[in-house]
Design a protein around this motif. Structure first.
Motif, PDB file in Angstrom:
ATOM      1  N   THR A 117      -0.174   5.098   9.520  1.00 54.78           N
ATOM      2  CA  THR A 117       1.185   4.696   9.197  1.00 54.78           C
ATOM      3  C   THR A 117       1.548   5.196   7.813  1.00 54.78           C
ATOM      4  OG1 THR A 117       0.298   2.568   8.445  1.00 54.78           O
ATOM      5  CG2 THR A 117       1.205   2.655  10.666  1.00 54.78           C
ATOM      6  N   ASP A 118       2.844   5.434   7.609  1.00 55.48           N
ATOM      7  CA  ASP A 118       3.322   5.942   6.322  1.00 55.48           C
ATOM      8  C   ASP A 118       3.552   4.810   5.328  1.00 55.48           C
ATOM      9  OD1 ASP A 118       3.580   8.818   6.899  1.00 55.48           O
ATOM     10  OD2 ASP A 118       5.060   8.161   8.373  1.00 55.48           O
ATOM     11  N   ARG A 119       3.777   5.213   4.113  1.00 58.12           N
ATOM     12  CA  ARG A 119       3.998   4.244   3.041  1.00 58.12           C
ATOM     13  C   ARG A 119       5.143   3.293   3.395  1.00 58.12           C
ATOM     14  NH1 ARG A 119       5.183   5.776  -3.339  1.00 58.12           N
ATOM     15  NH2 ARG A 119       5.280   3.630  -4.099  1.00 58.12           N
ATOM     16  N   GLY A 120       4.896   2.000   3.285  1.00 57.82           N
ATOM     17  CA  GLY A 120       5.918   0.990   3.533  1.00 57.82           C
ATOM     18  C   GLY A 120       5.964   0.462   4.946  1.00 57.82           C
ATOM     19  N   TYR A 126      11.516  -6.816   4.920  1.00 57.00           N
ATOM     20  CA  TYR A 126      11.007  -6.403   6.232  1.00 57.00           C
ATOM     21  C   TYR A 126      12.101  -6.011   7.220  1.00 57.00           C
ATOM     22  CZ  TYR A 126       7.198  -9.061   4.154  1.00 57.00           C
ATOM     23  OH  TYR A 126       6.241  -9.536   3.285  1.00 57.00           O
ATOM     24  N   ALA A 127      13.329  -5.879   6.771  1.00 60.07           N
ATOM     25  CA  ALA A 127      14.417  -5.531   7.680  1.00 60.07           C
ATOM     26  C   ALA A 127      15.468  -4.704   6.945  1.00 60.07           C
ATOM     27  CB  ALA A 127      15.052  -6.795   8.261  1.00 60.07           C
ATOM     28  N   LEU A 128      16.033  -3.726   7.654  1.00 59.15           N
ATOM     29  CA  LEU A 128      17.107  -2.916   7.097  1.00 59.15           C
ATOM     30  C   LEU A 128      18.414  -3.701   7.168  1.00 59.15           C
ATOM     31  CD1 LEU A 128      18.440  -0.263   6.132  1.00 59.15           C
ATOM     32  CD2 LEU A 128      18.558   0.421   8.548  1.00 59.15           C
ATOM     33  N   PHE A 176       0.824  -1.201   0.000  1.00 59.86           N
ATOM     34  CA  PHE A 176       0.000   0.000   0.000  1.00 59.86           C
ATOM     35  C   PHE A 176       0.864   1.259   0.000  1.00 59.86           C
ATOM     36  CE2 PHE A 176      -2.103  -3.436   2.302  1.00 59.86           C
ATOM     37  CZ  PHE A 176      -3.285  -3.546   1.592  1.00 59.86           C
ATOM     38  N   ARG A 177       0.219   2.368  -0.322  1.00 56.19           N
ATOM     39  CA  ARG A 177       0.894   3.662  -0.308  1.00 56.19           C
ATOM     40  C   ARG A 177       0.555   4.408   0.991  1.00 56.19           C
ATOM     41  NH1 ARG A 177       2.776   5.317  -5.374  1.00 56.19           N
ATOM     42  NH2 ARG A 177       2.616   7.499  -4.743  1.00 56.19           N
ATOM     43  N   GLY A 178       0.696   3.714   2.103  1.00 54.12           N
ATOM     44  CA  GLY A 178       0.383   4.292   3.391  1.00 54.12           C
ATOM     45  C   GLY A 178      -1.020   3.930   3.832  1.00 54.12           C
ATOM     46  N   PHE A 179      -1.395   4.440   4.999  1.00 54.13           N
ATOM     47  CA  PHE A 179      -2.725   4.128   5.525  1.00 54.13           C
ATOM     48  C   PHE A 179      -3.794   5.049   4.967  1.00 54.13           C
ATOM     49  CE2 PHE A 179      -6.336   4.331   8.267  1.00 54.13           C
ATOM     50  CZ  PHE A 179      -6.539   3.018   8.640  1.00 54.13           C
ATOM     51  N   GLN A 180      -3.556   6.351   5.036  1.00 53.01           N
ATOM     52  CA  GLN A 180      -4.612   7.323   4.753  1.00 53.01           C
ATOM     53  C   GLN A 180      -4.965   7.376   3.269  1.00 53.01           C
ATOM     54  OE1 GLN A 180      -3.687  11.198   6.263  1.00 53.01           O
ATOM     55  NE2 GLN A 180      -5.777  11.945   6.063  1.00 53.01           N
ATOM     56  N   ARG A 181      -6.268   7.463   3.014  1.00 52.57           N
ATOM     57  CA  ARG A 181      -6.775   7.545   1.647  1.00 52.57           C
ATOM     58  C   ARG A 181      -6.133   8.717   0.915  1.00 52.57           C
ATOM     59  NH1 ARG A 181     -11.382   6.027  -1.193  1.00 52.57           N
ATOM     60  NH2 ARG A 181     -12.254   4.952   0.625  1.00 52.57           N
ATOM     61  N   GLN A 182      -5.751   8.496  -0.349  1.00 54.63           N
ATOM     62  CA  GLN A 182      -5.165   9.534  -1.186  1.00 54.63           C
ATOM     63  C   GLN A 182      -5.438   9.201  -2.646  1.00 54.63           C
ATOM     64  OE1 GLN A 182      -0.783   9.067  -1.883  1.00 54.63           O
ATOM     65  NE2 GLN A 182      -0.859   7.974   0.080  1.00 54.63           N
ATOM     66  N   PRO A 183      -5.382  10.204  -3.516  1.00 53.73           N
ATOM     67  CA  PRO A 183      -5.713   9.968  -4.929  1.00 53.73           C
ATOM     68  C   PRO A 183      -4.808   8.947  -5.603  1.00 53.73           C
ATOM     69  CG  PRO A 183      -5.714  12.322  -4.448  1.00 53.73           C
ATOM     70  CD  PRO A 183      -5.158  11.643  -3.246  1.00 53.73           C
ATOM     71  N   ALA A 184      -3.544   8.871  -5.167  1.00 53.83           N
ATOM     72  CA  ALA A 184      -2.586   7.984  -5.831  1.00 53.83           C
ATOM     73  C   ALA A 184      -2.701   6.539  -5.382  1.00 53.83           C
ATOM     74  CB  ALA A 184      -1.159   8.486  -5.608  1.00 53.83           C
ATOM     75  N   GLY A 185      -3.491   6.211  -4.383  1.00 49.67           N
ATOM     76  CA  GLY A 185      -3.718   4.853  -3.873  1.00 49.67           C
ATOM     77  C   GLY A 185      -2.826   3.764  -4.494  1.00 49.67           C
ATOM     78  N   GLU A 229      21.887  16.280  11.875  1.00 50.44           N
ATOM     79  CA  GLU A 229      21.755  15.651  10.560  1.00 50.44           C
ATOM     80  C   GLU A 229      21.529  14.161  10.789  1.00 50.44           C
ATOM     81  OE1 GLU A 229      24.785  16.492   7.746  1.00 50.44           O
ATOM     82  OE2 GLU A 229      24.817  18.646   8.165  1.00 50.44           O
ATOM     83  N   GLY A 230      20.306  13.839  11.160  1.00 50.55           N
ATOM     84  CA  GLY A 230      19.969  12.466  11.485  1.00 50.55           C
ATOM     85  C   GLY A 230      19.756  11.609  10.252  1.00 50.55           C
ATOM     86  N   PHE A 231      19.327  10.403  10.496  1.00 44.91           N
ATOM     87  CA  PHE A 231      19.068   9.435   9.430  1.00 44.91           C
ATOM     88  C   PHE A 231      17.696   8.832   9.678  1.00 44.91           C
ATOM     89  CE2 PHE A 231      19.738   4.766   8.260  1.00 44.91           C
ATOM     90  CZ  PHE A 231      19.347   4.947   6.937  1.00 44.91           C
ATOM     91  N   LYS A 232      16.803   8.996   8.722  1.00 43.91           N
ATOM     92  CA  LYS A 232      15.471   8.407   8.820  1.00 43.91           C
ATOM     93  C   LYS A 232      15.540   6.987   8.289  1.00 43.91           C
ATOM     94  CE  LYS A 232      12.129   9.814   6.077  1.00 43.91           C
ATOM     95  NZ  LYS A 232      11.061  10.661   5.499  1.00 43.91           N
ATOM     96  N   ALA A 233      15.493   6.019   9.190  1.00 50.60           N
ATOM     97  CA  ALA A 233      15.589   4.624   8.780  1.00 50.60           C
ATOM     98  C   ALA A 233      14.470   4.285   7.803  1.00 50.60           C
ATOM     99  CB  ALA A 233      15.520   3.721  10.002  1.00 50.60           C
ATOM    100  N   PRO A 234      14.739   3.458   6.802  1.00 51.33           N
ATOM    101  CA  PRO A 234      13.722   3.120   5.793  1.00 51.33           C
ATOM    102  C   PRO A 234      12.461   2.522   6.407  1.00 51.33           C
ATOM    103  CG  PRO A 234      15.893   2.399   5.086  1.00 51.33           C
ATOM    104  CD  PRO A 234      16.045   2.847   6.506  1.00 51.33           C
ATOM    105  N   ALA A 235      11.342   2.791   5.761  1.00 48.35           N
ATOM    106  CA  ALA A 235      10.035   2.390   6.293  1.00 48.35           C
ATOM    107  C   ALA A 235       9.866   0.878   6.376  1.00 48.35           C
ATOM    108  CB  ALA A 235       8.927   2.993   5.428  1.00 48.35           C
ATOM    109  N   HIS A 236      10.507   0.121   5.479  1.00 52.17           N
ATOM    110  CA  HIS A 236      10.195  -1.307   5.376  1.00 52.17           C
ATOM    111  C   HIS A 236      10.602  -2.112   6.605  1.00 52.17           C
ATOM    112  CE1 HIS A 236      14.420  -1.374   3.961  1.00 52.17           C
ATOM    113  NE2 HIS A 236      14.422  -2.639   4.347  1.00 52.17           N
ATOM    114  N   GLY A 237      11.449  -1.531   7.483  1.00 54.82           N
ATOM    115  CA  GLY A 237      11.837  -2.249   8.689  1.00 54.82           C
ATOM    116  C   GLY A 237      10.919  -2.022   9.879  1.00 54.82           C
ATOM    117  N   LEU A 238       9.956  -1.098   9.729  1.00 57.32           N
ATOM    118  CA  LEU A 238       9.146  -0.665  10.870  1.00 57.32           C
ATOM    119  C   LEU A 238       7.790  -1.359  10.927  1.00 57.32           C
ATOM    120  CD1 LEU A 238       8.871   1.250  13.291  1.00 57.32           C
ATOM    121  CD2 LEU A 238       7.960   2.972  11.715  1.00 57.32           C
ATOM    122  N   ILE A 239       7.389  -1.739  12.140  1.00 57.15           N
ATOM    123  CA  ILE A 239       6.092  -2.372  12.368  1.00 57.15           C
ATOM    124  C   ILE A 239       5.386  -1.675  13.534  1.00 57.15           C
ATOM    125  CG2 ILE A 239       4.866  -4.510  12.914  1.00 57.15           C
ATOM    126  CD1 ILE A 239       7.458  -5.995  12.159  1.00 57.15           C
TER     127      ILE A 239
END
Length: 282
Positions: A57-60, A132-134, A22-31, A240-250
């Motif tokens: 939750t965000d995309r991924g 599912y893991a970085l 999915f492209r995140g939880f919230q409904r959006q035109p790009a679904g 200057e942090g690092f935003k860990a990729p979404a695919h590892g988060l649950i």
């Protein structure tokens, strides 16, 4: 004139999903989004409703436990919905159970949440876990210092973030700036070089878990001075942090106070119908 909702039956749905579908939880035109898929499935079984989630939750990002509030038409029931809804859900989205709460709102009744972030610090790559893991050693943004990230160092840094503080340096500025309590942040070995960061708190701002884990990894790799990490925690000083990729988060669990929680302790420990394959292994 809108139909009256006074007789409609409030229910709580525990759902799970794999964020890569999915492209995140919230409904959006790009679904497609989780909200679009779930509301479409509900409508197809006679529940034309706009759902209210415990959070978005965000995309991924995956969810082992996402909770949504829905109202059923008079004469319908939680058991009947639980029987007819699953077959209408798309791949990657499933239903654990439907419960009738007393006085309940999926978001505003919540007392806290728990997230888990899966990451590989060594060992051979595993195709089953790759989505599912970085993979920390292979992550380009964590290379260049020549210092391997050790689990001991990573857990030490995560533990330093525990407490009640302004986490403004670690979340999207669109989220409200306010004190939040990180109750615990620990690291657990899953085997074969795979680890799991477990973070629990009273609430999390957008990207907060991803920035905390990612920035701790950056410090552990020697790419961000520890003094800057500490200043960001103590005073909110920008880094200057690092935003860990979404695919590892649950999103692992949504908590509710006793007497309000629609779900039993047994259901929380052994969720009925939850897939056991990655990423929902304990």
């Amino acid at each position: 004139m809108l139909p009256s909702t006074s007789r409609r039956i409030p229910v709580a749905l525990w759902i799970w999903y794999r964020g890569g579908n999915f492209r995140g939880f919230q409904r959006q035109p790009a679904g497609p989004t989780v909200q679009e898929a779930l509301e479409g499935a509900l409508s197809s079984v006679g529940v034309p409703a706009t759902i209210m989630p415990a959070g978005r939750t965000d995309r991924g990002v995956h969810a082992r436990m996402q909770v949504v509030s829905v109202r059923l038409e008079p004469g319908d029931s939680a058991d009947a919905l639980a029987r007819r809804l699953p077959e209408r859900l798309p791949p990657g989205l499933g239903l654990v159970c439907v419960r009738v709460p007393r006085s309940f709102h999926a978001q505003w009744s919540a007392s806290g949440k728990a997230y888990r972030y899966r990451l590989r610090l060594g060992g051979a790559s595993d195709a089953a876990w790759a989505p599912y893991a970085l993979d920390v050693p292979a992550e380009p943004l964590l290379q260049g210092a020549g210092r391997p990230v050790t689990p001991e160092r990573l857990e030490e840094l995560l533990g330093a973030a525990v407490g009640t503080r302004d986490f403004i340096a670690f979340h999207e500025k669109s989220s409200p700036r306010k004190p939040r309590t990180l109750e615990s942040a620990t690291l657990h070995e899953l085997g074969g070089g795979l680890y799991e960061a477990r973070l629990s708190g009273d609430g999390f701002a957008r990207y907060q878990v991803r920035y905390l884990v990612g920035s701790a990894l950056k410090v552990a790799a020697g790419l961000l001075p520890e003094a800057e990490w500490k200043a960001a925690l103590e005073s909110g000083e920008a880094i200057e942090g690092f935003k860990a990729p979404a695919h590892g988060l649950i999103l692992w669990e949504v908590r509710y106070p006793p007497g309000v929680d629609p779900f039993s302790a047994g259901e929380r420990l052994h969720p009925p119908g939850l897939p056991l394959e990655p990423p929902f292994l304990p």
